[in-house]
Design an enzyme around this catalytic site. Sequence first.
Site, PDB file in Angstrom:
ATOM      1  N   CYS A   1       0.811  -1.230   0.000  1.00 42.78           N
ATOM      2  CA  CYS A   1       0.000   0.000   0.000  1.00 42.78           C
ATOM      3  C   CYS A   1       0.838   1.271   0.000  1.00 42.78           C
ATOM      4  O   CYS A   1       0.314   2.359  -0.237  1.00 42.78           O
ATOM      5  CB  CYS A   1      -0.952   0.009   1.189  1.00 42.78           C
ATOM      6  SG  CYS A   1      -2.022  -1.427   1.243  1.00 42.78           S
TER       7      CYS A   1
ATOM      8  N   HIS B   1      -3.150   7.153   2.850  1.00 39.42           N
ATOM      9  CA  HIS B   1      -3.589   5.877   2.297  1.00 39.42           C
ATOM     10  C   HIS B   1      -4.976   5.558   2.859  1.00 39.42           C
ATOM     11  O   HIS B   1      -5.213   5.674   4.064  1.00 39.42           O
ATOM     12  CB  HIS B   1      -2.583   4.778   2.679  1.00 39.42           C
ATOM     13  CG  HIS B   1      -3.086   3.412   2.385  1.00 39.42           C
ATOM     14  ND1 HIS B   1      -3.655   3.072   1.165  1.00 39.42           N
ATOM     15  CD2 HIS B   1      -3.127   2.285   3.149  1.00 39.42           C
ATOM     16  CE1 HIS B   1      -4.012   1.796   1.199  1.00 39.42           C
ATOM     17  NE2 HIS B   1      -3.708   1.307   2.388  1.00 39.42           N
TER      18      HIS B   1
ATOM     19  N   ASN C   1     -10.167   0.008   0.463  1.00 38.16           N
ATOM     20  CA  ASN C   1      -8.702   0.099   0.410  1.00 38.16           C
ATOM     21  C   ASN C   1      -8.232  -0.443  -0.945  1.00 38.16           C
ATOM     22  O   ASN C   1      -8.313  -1.641  -1.205  1.00 38.16           O
ATOM     23  CB  ASN C   1      -8.131  -0.735   1.570  1.00 38.16           C
ATOM     24  CG  ASN C   1      -6.619  -0.724   1.624  1.00 38.16           C
ATOM     25  OD1 ASN C   1      -5.955  -0.341   0.668  1.00 38.16           O
ATOM     26  ND2 ASN C   1      -6.079  -1.167   2.741  1.00 38.16           N
TER      27      ASN C   1
HETATM   28  O1  UT7 Z   1      -3.628  -1.223   3.682  1.00 37.11           O
HETATM   29  C1  UT7 Z   1      -2.761  -1.931   4.528  1.00 37.11           C
HETATM   30  C2  UT7 Z   1      -2.935  -1.536   5.874  1.00 37.11           C
HETATM   31  N1  UT7 Z   1      -4.117  -2.153   6.438  1.00 37.11           N
HETATM   32  C3  UT7 Z   1      -4.723  -1.533   7.411  1.00 37.11           C
HETATM   33  O2  UT7 Z   1      -4.363  -0.426   7.735  1.00 37.11           O
HETATM   34  C4  UT7 Z   1      -5.802  -2.257   8.184  1.00 37.11           C
HETATM   35  C5  UT7 Z   1      -5.570  -2.016   9.650  1.00 37.11           C
HETATM   36  N2  UT7 Z   1      -6.586  -2.572  10.491  1.00 37.11           N
HETATM   37  C6  UT7 Z   1      -7.840  -2.091  10.579  1.00 37.11           C
HETATM   38  O3  UT7 Z   1      -8.224  -1.214   9.843  1.00 37.11           O
HETATM   39  C7  UT7 Z   1      -8.742  -2.640  11.641  1.00 37.11           C
HETATM   40  O4  UT7 Z   1      -7.977  -3.378  12.572  1.00 37.11           O
HETATM   41  C8  UT7 Z   1      -9.869  -3.551  11.079  1.00 37.11           C
HETATM   42  C9  UT7 Z   1     -10.906  -2.702  10.306  1.00 37.11           C
HETATM   43  C10 UT7 Z   1      -9.266  -4.609  10.170  1.00 37.11           C
HETATM   44  C11 UT7 Z   1     -10.601  -4.234  12.234  1.00 37.11           C
HETATM   45  O5  UT7 Z   1     -11.077  -3.282  13.156  1.00 37.11           O
HETATM   46  P1  UT7 Z   1     -10.837  -3.533  14.721  1.00 37.11           P
HETATM   47  O6  UT7 Z   1     -11.570  -2.467  15.437  1.00 37.11           O
HETATM   48  O7  UT7 Z   1      -9.360  -3.639  14.934  1.00 37.11           O
HETATM   49  O8  UT7 Z   1     -11.580  -4.899  14.963  1.00 37.11           O
HETATM   50  P2  UT7 Z   1     -10.969  -6.262  15.534  1.00 37.11           P
HETATM   51  O9  UT7 Z   1     -10.061  -6.882  14.539  1.00 37.11           O
HETATM   52  O10 UT7 Z   1     -10.445  -5.979  16.893  1.00 37.11           O
HETATM   53  O11 UT7 Z   1     -12.281  -7.156  15.647  1.00 37.11           O
HETATM   54  C12 UT7 Z   1     -13.331  -6.833  16.560  1.00 37.11           C
HETATM   55  C13 UT7 Z   1     -14.397  -7.894  16.442  1.00 37.11           C
HETATM   56  C14 UT7 Z   1     -13.835  -9.304  16.501  1.00 37.11           C
HETATM   57  O12 UT7 Z   1     -14.756 -10.098  17.238  1.00 37.11           O
HETATM   58  P3  UT7 Z   1     -14.434 -10.469  18.772  1.00 37.11           P
HETATM   59  O13 UT7 Z   1     -13.113 -11.215  18.727  1.00 37.11           O
HETATM   60  O14 UT7 Z   1     -14.339  -9.163  19.481  1.00 37.11           O
HETATM   61  O15 UT7 Z   1     -15.605 -11.287  19.131  1.00 37.11           O
HETATM   62  C15 UT7 Z   1     -13.845  -9.756  15.060  1.00 37.11           C
HETATM   63  O16 UT7 Z   1     -13.983 -11.145  14.918  1.00 37.11           O
HETATM   64  O17 UT7 Z   1     -15.068  -7.787  15.181  1.00 37.11           O
HETATM   65  C16 UT7 Z   1     -15.088  -9.062  14.546  1.00 37.11           C
HETATM   66  N3  UT7 Z   1     -15.051  -8.860  13.098  1.00 37.11           N
HETATM   67  C17 UT7 Z   1     -16.139  -8.618  12.355  1.00 37.11           C
HETATM   68  N4  UT7 Z   1     -17.444  -8.535  12.690  1.00 37.11           N
HETATM   69  C18 UT7 Z   1     -18.305  -8.253  11.688  1.00 37.11           C
HETATM   70  C19 UT7 Z   1     -13.965  -8.840  12.289  1.00 37.11           C
HETATM   71  N5  UT7 Z   1     -14.345  -8.589  11.026  1.00 37.11           N
HETATM   72  C20 UT7 Z   1     -15.679  -8.460  11.045  1.00 37.11           C
HETATM   73  C21 UT7 Z   1     -16.640  -8.182  10.045  1.00 37.11           C
HETATM   74  N6  UT7 Z   1     -17.933  -8.098  10.415  1.00 37.11           N
HETATM   75  N7  UT7 Z   1     -16.320  -7.971   8.747  1.00 37.11           N
END
Ligand code: UT7
Length: 330
Positions: free
Chosen positions: A114, A256, A286
């Site tokens: 990215c 980004h 993204n």
């Molecule tokens: O371009 C390259 C760089 N990439 C990035 O910059 C991405 C960086 N990361 C992020 O943007 C965020 O970490 C995400 C958007 C990927 C995730 O957001 P988060 O607030 O960090 O969520 P999380 O990974 O902590 O997940 C929270 C909960 C989890 O459930 P539990 O373990 O709390 O029960 C996940 O399983 O949300 C769940 N979850 C979802 N729920 C509904 C993960 N994906 C989904 C989904 N729909 N699509």
Amino acid sequence: MNKNPVILGTGSYLPENVVTNTDLESRVDTSDEWIRTRSGISERRIADEDQSASDLGVPAARAALEDADVSPGSIDLVVVPTSTPDMAFPSTACAIQDQLGISGAAAFDISAACSGYIYGLSIAHSQIKAGVVENVLLVAPEVYSRVLNWDDRTTCVLFGDGAAAVVLGSSADGSDAGFKSLYIKSDGENRDILTLPSGGSALPLTPESVEKGEHLLSMDGRAVYRIAVRRMRSSALKVLHRADMKSEDIDWVICHQANTRIIDSVRKRLKMPKKKMIVNLDKYGNTSAASIGIALDEARRDGRVSSGDTVMFVAFGGGLTWGAAIVTLP
Ligand code: UT7
């Protein structure tokens, strides 16, 4: 003669097919509400089955050449940052070069995920500055839909397809346009947290690796998030410092487009008003190396970013890689 590299024109291309968050609810266990509040994304574009990276890159490149009023014959170097090339080799840059009829140029791909757009700008800048080439065509096409695991809700909702292009050359003598500072950096130690492991020499494509989904993108989103916030904030400060500029000297910031919460943390660190941040990930998700370039092209074409404006770019991606740049448009 001292060459001063400048952005001469921009272009972008987005596939027509729009996939909304609601569309994805029928595919994986997710909701429009979760995707919007956690990432800021509402919809994304998905390429047609027969569209490859070069197919997306060529119309973006044509638009940039036209915008710059530079003919394909005047391009000396084609640089293509992409994580979703047409194939391992020959390069997607060579495919784009061929399709545009750019016969007198060198062409190569770069792998910086990215951060590819800023890495590409850095390469173009130094090649022009050193007098090695006169005009560079930088094209960033991404077809992440091809490498996503569509059963993995933690990744498939975040990415989209699209391409951006920019033509770089030299400014007229005495112009204030050009790059005020550029910064790129990597950290290979954390390369496992955002990866597409198989298909190369380390882990060739086999029925077993495909069975395990190792030919598809995997990401530890939380870990990437934490490092992205830290690195993007420090990169933004670094380029300001290197340019001996203050936040108030920047007209527009284009980060980004991965997550509105990450973009907002950069904004707060820079103490920037919201109106100076260019954000379009709600519409496209993204698009990896293409995201900054698509946002820049859109903002130039709708009249927000205009001649004489100073723009800051900030990126972060797999590698891990990150970087930033400050540029004044001619
Ligand atoms: O371009 C390259 C760089 N990439 C990035 O910059 C991405 C960086 N990361 C992020 O943007 C965020 O970490 C995400 C958007 C990927 C995730 O957001 P988060 O607030 O960090 O969520 P999380 O990974 O902590 O997940 C929270 C909960 C989890 O459930 P539990 O373990 O709390 O029960 C996940 O399983 O949300 C769940 N979850 C979802 N729920 C509904 C993960 N994906 C989904 C989904 N729909 N699509």
